[in-house]
Design a protein around this motif. Structure first.
Motif, mmCIF file in Angstrom:
data_model
loop_
_atom_site.group_PDB
_atom_site.id
_atom_site.type_symbol
_atom_site.label_atom_id
_atom_site.label_comp_id
_atom_site.label_asym_id
_atom_site.label_seq_id
_atom_site.Cartn_x
_atom_site.Cartn_y
_atom_site.Cartn_z
ATOM 1 N N ALA A 248 -1.319 -9.106 2.224
ATOM 2 C CA ALA A 248 -1.719 -8.661 0.885
ATOM 3 C C ALA A 248 -2.826 -9.544 0.335
ATOM 4 C CB ALA A 248 -0.520 -8.693 -0.049
ATOM 5 N N PRO A 249 -3.694 -8.985 -0.488
ATOM 6 C CA PRO A 249 -4.736 -9.802 -1.105
ATOM 7 C C PRO A 249 -4.121 -10.793 -2.096
ATOM 8 C CG PRO A 249 -4.757 -7.589 -2.017
ATOM 9 C CD PRO A 249 -3.779 -7.585 -0.885
ATOM 10 N N ALA A 250 -4.874 -11.834 -2.408
ATOM 11 C CA ALA A 250 -4.386 -12.834 -3.360
ATOM 12 C C ALA A 250 -4.256 -12.227 -4.752
ATOM 13 C CB ALA A 250 -5.345 -14.018 -3.397
ATOM 14 N N GLY A 251 -3.331 -12.749 -5.508
ATOM 15 C CA GLY A 251 -3.137 -12.276 -6.877
ATOM 16 C C GLY A 251 -1.942 -11.352 -6.990
ATOM 17 N N TYR A 252 -1.836 -10.721 -8.125
ATOM 18 C CA TYR A 252 -0.712 -9.830 -8.419
ATOM 19 C C TYR A 252 -0.987 -8.458 -7.819
ATOM 20 C CZ TYR A 252 2.857 -7.414 -11.097
ATOM 21 O OH TYR A 252 3.941 -6.663 -11.467
ATOM 22 N N VAL A 253 -0.152 -8.044 -6.899
ATOM 23 C CA VAL A 253 -0.288 -6.735 -6.258
ATOM 24 C C VAL A 253 1.031 -6.001 -6.425
ATOM 25 C CG1 VAL A 253 -0.726 -5.499 -4.101
ATOM 26 C CG2 VAL A 253 -1.895 -7.647 -4.561
ATOM 27 N N THR A 254 0.994 -4.836 -7.014
ATOM 28 C CA THR A 254 2.216 -4.059 -7.193
ATOM 29 C C THR A 254 2.552 -3.301 -5.918
ATOM 30 O OG1 THR A 254 0.941 -2.231 -8.113
ATOM 31 C CG2 THR A 254 1.877 -3.809 -9.681
ATOM 32 N N THR A 255 3.820 -2.976 -5.746
ATOM 33 C CA THR A 255 4.259 -2.334 -4.512
ATOM 34 C C THR A 255 3.703 -0.925 -4.348
ATOM 35 O OG1 THR A 255 6.295 -1.636 -5.613
ATOM 36 C CG2 THR A 255 6.372 -3.667 -4.337
ATOM 37 N N ASP A 256 3.235 -0.287 -5.414
ATOM 38 C CA ASP A 256 2.656 1.048 -5.244
ATOM 39 C C ASP A 256 1.332 1.000 -4.489
ATOM 40 O OD1 ASP A 256 1.401 -0.187 -7.424
ATOM 41 O OD2 ASP A 256 0.914 1.738 -8.361
ATOM 42 N N LYS A 257 0.745 -0.190 -4.371
ATOM 43 C CA LYS A 257 -0.495 -0.348 -3.601
ATOM 44 C C LYS A 257 -0.231 -0.751 -2.151
ATOM 45 C CE LYS A 257 -3.391 -1.441 -7.548
ATOM 46 N NZ LYS A 257 -2.449 -1.298 -8.629
ATOM 47 N N TYR A 258 1.020 -0.980 -1.815
ATOM 48 C CA TYR A 258 1.393 -1.331 -0.443
ATOM 49 C C TYR A 258 1.460 -0.067 0.404
ATOM 50 C CZ TYR A 258 2.825 -6.165 -1.278
ATOM 51 O OH TYR A 258 2.840 -7.492 -1.552
ATOM 52 N N PRO A 259 1.257 -0.197 1.704
ATOM 53 C CA PRO A 259 1.471 0.956 2.587
ATOM 54 C C PRO A 259 2.968 1.266 2.683
ATOM 55 C CG PRO A 259 0.933 -0.993 3.871
ATOM 56 C CD PRO A 259 0.797 -1.379 2.436
ATOM 57 N N TYR A 260 3.301 2.395 3.240
ATOM 58 C CA TYR A 260 4.705 2.732 3.422
ATOM 59 C C TYR A 260 5.374 1.676 4.290
ATOM 60 C CZ TYR A 260 4.070 7.346 1.425
ATOM 61 O OH TYR A 260 3.817 8.373 0.574
#
Length: 62
Positions: A35-47
């Motif tokens: 994942a990129p650095a910083g705050y990433v929500t799970t809706d932006k993750y792949p399945y």
């Protein structure tokens, strides 16, 4: 409880078996590493995918 009923409840979001929670967390580790650095929500993750090999084989950033 019949398995069809459990499956329907899980698909509708009304019920998530606790044993699935641990597997989901463990199988997300390669995606967390990539994942990129910083705050990433799970809706932006792949399945989420079922990991059958060592987790390091699923890390794409190396």
């Amino acid at each position: 409880m019949p398995s069809d009923e459990l499956k329907e409840m899980a698909e509708s979001g009304r019920y998530v078996p606790s044993y699935m929670t641990c597997a989901t967390i463990i199988n997300r580790i390669p995606q967390l590493i990539d994942a990129p650095a910083g705050y990433v929500t799970t809706d932006k993750y792949p399945y989420n995918e079922y990991c059958v090999h060592d987790l390091n084989t699923y890390v794409k950033s190396r």
